[in-house]
Scaffold this active site. Structure first.
Site, PDB file in Angstrom:
ATOM      1  N   HIS A   8       7.622 -29.474   4.934  1.00 42.93           N
ATOM      2  CA  HIS A   8       6.686 -29.884   3.883  1.00 42.93           C
ATOM      3  C   HIS A   8       7.466 -30.199   2.598  1.00 42.93           C
ATOM      4  O   HIS A   8       7.287 -31.260   1.978  1.00 42.93           O
ATOM      5  CB  HIS A   8       5.682 -28.752   3.638  1.00 42.93           C
ATOM      6  CG  HIS A   8       4.545 -29.114   2.733  1.00 42.93           C
ATOM      7  ND1 HIS A   8       3.572 -28.213   2.361  1.00 42.93           N
ATOM      8  CD2 HIS A   8       4.224 -30.270   2.106  1.00 42.93           C
ATOM      9  CE1 HIS A   8       2.694 -28.799   1.564  1.00 42.93           C
ATOM     10  NE2 HIS A   8       3.076 -30.050   1.376  1.00 42.93           N
ATOM     11  N   HIS A  61       6.732 -21.129  11.393  1.00 40.61           N
ATOM     12  CA  HIS A  61       6.065 -21.011  10.093  1.00 40.61           C
ATOM     13  C   HIS A  61       6.982 -21.444   8.948  1.00 40.61           C
ATOM     14  O   HIS A  61       6.616 -22.299   8.126  1.00 40.61           O
ATOM     15  CB  HIS A  61       5.625 -19.545   9.904  1.00 40.61           C
ATOM     16  CG  HIS A  61       4.903 -19.277   8.629  1.00 40.61           C
ATOM     17  ND1 HIS A  61       3.544 -19.163   8.541  1.00 40.61           N
ATOM     18  CD2 HIS A  61       5.370 -19.074   7.355  1.00 40.61           C
ATOM     19  CE1 HIS A  61       3.192 -18.928   7.284  1.00 40.61           C
ATOM     20  NE2 HIS A  61       4.283 -18.860   6.546  1.00 40.61           N
ATOM     21  N   GLU A  62       8.180 -20.876   8.896  1.00 42.93           N
ATOM     22  CA  GLU A  62       9.084 -21.161   7.771  1.00 42.93           C
ATOM     23  C   GLU A  62       9.608 -22.601   7.814  1.00 42.93           C
ATOM     24  O   GLU A  62       9.800 -23.227   6.770  1.00 42.93           O
ATOM     25  CB  GLU A  62      10.244 -20.160   7.745  1.00 42.93           C
ATOM     26  CG  GLU A  62       9.832 -18.703   7.551  1.00 42.93           C
ATOM     27  CD  GLU A  62       8.985 -18.437   6.309  1.00 42.93           C
ATOM     28  OE1 GLU A  62       9.001 -19.259   5.377  1.00 42.93           O
ATOM     29  OE2 GLU A  62       8.288 -17.407   6.286  1.00 42.93           O
ATOM     30  N   HIS A  72       7.018 -24.779   6.172  1.00 39.62           N
ATOM     31  CA  HIS A  72       7.207 -24.821   4.716  1.00 39.62           C
ATOM     32  C   HIS A  72       8.329 -25.785   4.348  1.00 39.62           C
ATOM     33  O   HIS A  72       8.197 -26.617   3.447  1.00 39.62           O
ATOM     34  CB  HIS A  72       7.603 -23.435   4.188  1.00 39.62           C
ATOM     35  CG  HIS A  72       6.471 -22.476   4.028  1.00 39.62           C
ATOM     36  ND1 HIS A  72       5.348 -22.749   3.286  1.00 39.62           N
ATOM     37  CD2 HIS A  72       6.301 -21.200   4.498  1.00 39.62           C
ATOM     38  CE1 HIS A  72       4.536 -21.706   3.305  1.00 39.62           C
ATOM     39  NE2 HIS A  72       5.087 -20.759   4.040  1.00 39.62           N
TER      40      HIS A  72
END
Length: 597
Positions: A398, A391-392, A395
């Site tokens: 991105h 998940h991190e 981020h």
């Protein structure tokens, strides 16, 4: 008796497990030098007051403002990362406080910019953009400011609203003080018959207890306590809604919903579609309730049975190196370039991996235009920690793509799409884990994990969004709402969403009083839209391969160079249609099919 493993101090943690913050500043002296340089630059911004009608002066201001913001961002990232490494370290706390306090001064000096742009006569900005070619890069930024002109008031009225802003925030503060500070909950008996004082912090553990008596007692104790304060919570929430309706009218919006969505150019149909699509497909959630009731072996399923897992978390320990391999396998469909960036991030020191004494808890992705992305973890060898890593890093990659591709002014992405990349990674990972798992119980656990994520992130948040829609529309029509009215609306929504199998206990009627997001009007629907967009991307990537990956990378590279709806649409996900949510519900039903086999 097993030995308790003590947390290491920061100095005891090996360098290879720590993020490379020295890449921003080698030492605090260099930070102080840049901070002094920043303080020398910031006052120069005010020299452009009254000059923004001239294209060359406007360009100079924008370039100086970028220089200021980039340096301030770099200083802030270093200070807050250092501070989070060891929250007890006074040196780093001082650095963080120093730059955060100075941000207020920067914002104060910059405050003239938007009002001055909006005060210029019609066509001035457009003419200057044509006259000064370098301003073309800022065209989208300037057009976005001008678009808000019909909703921007006179200087005197804006000052008046700014002056009462603290008063308008009072309902949220009352809610926080009451729920966080003043309320206390009864003592309940845990699974071993020990007396435990119930708190908001430990409620999550009790509501997931395998012992039905424990979760029922916790449920009744929590919500009956909230019920004791129903009139205060009712007054604070309805006051907050009235405030937002008032602001929307003052700013010439047709509704509170438009006031919330239009500044980001999000069509109202996105919100309406979200609520309508879930309502049309609500049988999927009814089916989930029926299956959960059966798997838990219950004669009746109550609201306090919703969070108990159908199977315990597998007792497995996953070393960090193994987690990296697992995540990379799960993200393989994103292609070689993406995986190379992932590996580069690990080698370059993006990630701070393990807990240490004084380290901030939880996980996040941080960084700024002139730094690497940084990831804070508190890795504890559990399956959830593997998902958090994916998940991190979603981020951070991105941010990496966006900052590499976009100029500074468009490098940040909007809140509407902020969770899309991270959740796409999670979806790809859980798909991979489910498909490869041979052990029946472990596979069942993984399927349940994704079901719960969709239930809580999509169905639950859309129920919240529908509650907001109903309450605001009532207020706009001049219909007053008491705590009893709010509880009736909430009860009816729960009956509709959870279906005929669920016994909607009366205690749940007060749950609206517990939700802090209701003081941030029309915010929660973005959890559902973000998840739906991520699910669509993951599905397309797995189905269509490289073509879909290229479209997805286009999304990652876009930053805020266009409005978020358009950024997603260009990448193949149209949030103005029901399709992304319908695809998510299809996945939900597929998972239910798997669990029934």
């Amino acid at each position: 008796m097993s030995e308790v493993k003590a947390l290491k101090s920061r100095n005891e943690v090996e360098k290879k497990y720590k993020w490379n913050v020295e890449k921003i500043y080698a030492d605090n002296d260099k930070w102080e030098n840049d901070f002094n340089e920043l303080k020398g630059m910031v006052p120069q911004l005010s020299s452009y007051v009254g000059k923004l009608n001239n294209g060359k002066e406007l360009l100079e201001y924008l370039k100086l403002e970028e220089k200021v913001s980039r340096l301030a961002g770099k200083l802030a990232v270093y200070a807050h990362l250092r501070s989070d490494e060891d929250t007890a370290n006074p040196t780093f706390q001082a650095l963080r406080d120093k730059i955060y306090t100075y941000f207020a001064e920067i914002q104060s000096i910059q405050a003239f910019f938007v009002p001055e742009i909006l005060s210029l006569s019609e066509g001035t900005i457009e003419k200057e953009v044509e006259r000064v070619p370098e301003l073309k890069m800022y065209k989208f930024l300037l057009e976005d400011i001008l678009r808000k002109k019909p909703h921007t008031l006179t200087k005197e009225k804006e000052e008046l609203i700014a002056g009462v802003s603290d008063c308008l925030q009072a309902p949220d503060k009352i809610f926080s003080m009451l729920s966080d500070a003043d309320m206390t909950f009864p003592t309940i008996k845990d699974e071993n018959n020990n007396d435990i004082e119930l708190t908001e912090a430990n409620y999550g553990r009790f509501i997931q207890s395998k012992d039905r008596r424990v979760r029922k007692d916790a449920f009744k104790a929590l919500f009956n306590t909230y019920k004791n304060y129903k009139n205060t919570f009712g007054a604070s929430l309805t006051s907050s809604i009235k405030n937002f309706v008032f602001i929307s009218k003052v700013r010439n919006y047709s509704s509170a919903l438009e006031c919330s969505l239009k500044p980001n150019n999000i069509p109202l149909e996105v919100y309406h579609n979200t609520v309508d699509t879930i309502n049309k497909n609500i049988e999927a959630l009814h089916r989930y309730v029926k299956i959960k009731k059966k798997l838990l072996g219950l004669d009746e399923i109550h609201m306090y049975d919703l969070y108990v897992p159908i199977i315990d978390s597998p007792a497995i320990s996953i070393e960090f190196e193994e987690a990296l391999k697992t995540v990379k396998e799960g993200l393989k469909p994103l292609g070689e370039e993406y995986l190379n960036i992932f590996e580069e991030g690990v080698k370059e020191g993006w990630i701070d991996i393990y807990p240490n004494k004084g380290k901030r808890g939880g996980a996040y992705s941080s960084g700024d235009y002139d730094t690497m992305p940084y990831v804070l973890l508190n890795y504890d060898n559990k399956l959830n920690d593997v998902s958090t890593l994916a998940h991190e890093m979603g981020h951070s990659i991105h941010s990496y793509y966006s900052r590499k591709t976009q100029p500074y002014v468009y490098a940040d992405y909007s809140l509407f799409v902020a969770e899309v990349a991270s959740t796409t990674n999670e979806n790809l990972l859980i798909n991979y884990l489910i498909n490869k798992e041979q052990d029946k119980n472990k596979r069942l656990y993984l399927i349940n994990q994704q079901l719960e994520q969709i239930r809580t992130t999509v169905f639950r948040q859309v129920m919240f969004a529908e509650f907001e829609k109903v309450t605001h529309e009532n207020m706009e029509k001049g219909i007053p709402l008491t705590s009893e009215d709010l509880s009736k609306i909430w009860h009816e929504l729960n009956v509709k969403y959870f279906g005929p199998e669920m016994i909607v206990d009366e205690e749940i009627d007060i749950e609206w009083a517990r939700i802090p997001h209701f003081y941030r009007d029309f915010y929660v629907y973005q959890y559902a839209t973000g998840y739906a967009a991520a699910n669509s991307f993951a599905h397309e990537i797995l189905e269509k391969g490289e073509t879909a990956v290229e479209l997805y990378k286009g999304f990652l590279k876009s930053g805020s160079s266009e409005y978020p709806i358009n950024v997603l649409k260009k990448a193949g996900v149209d949030m103005t249609t029901p399709k992304p949510l319908e695809d998510t519900i299809r996945r939900f039903n597929q998972l239910l099919d798997m669990i029934e086999k």
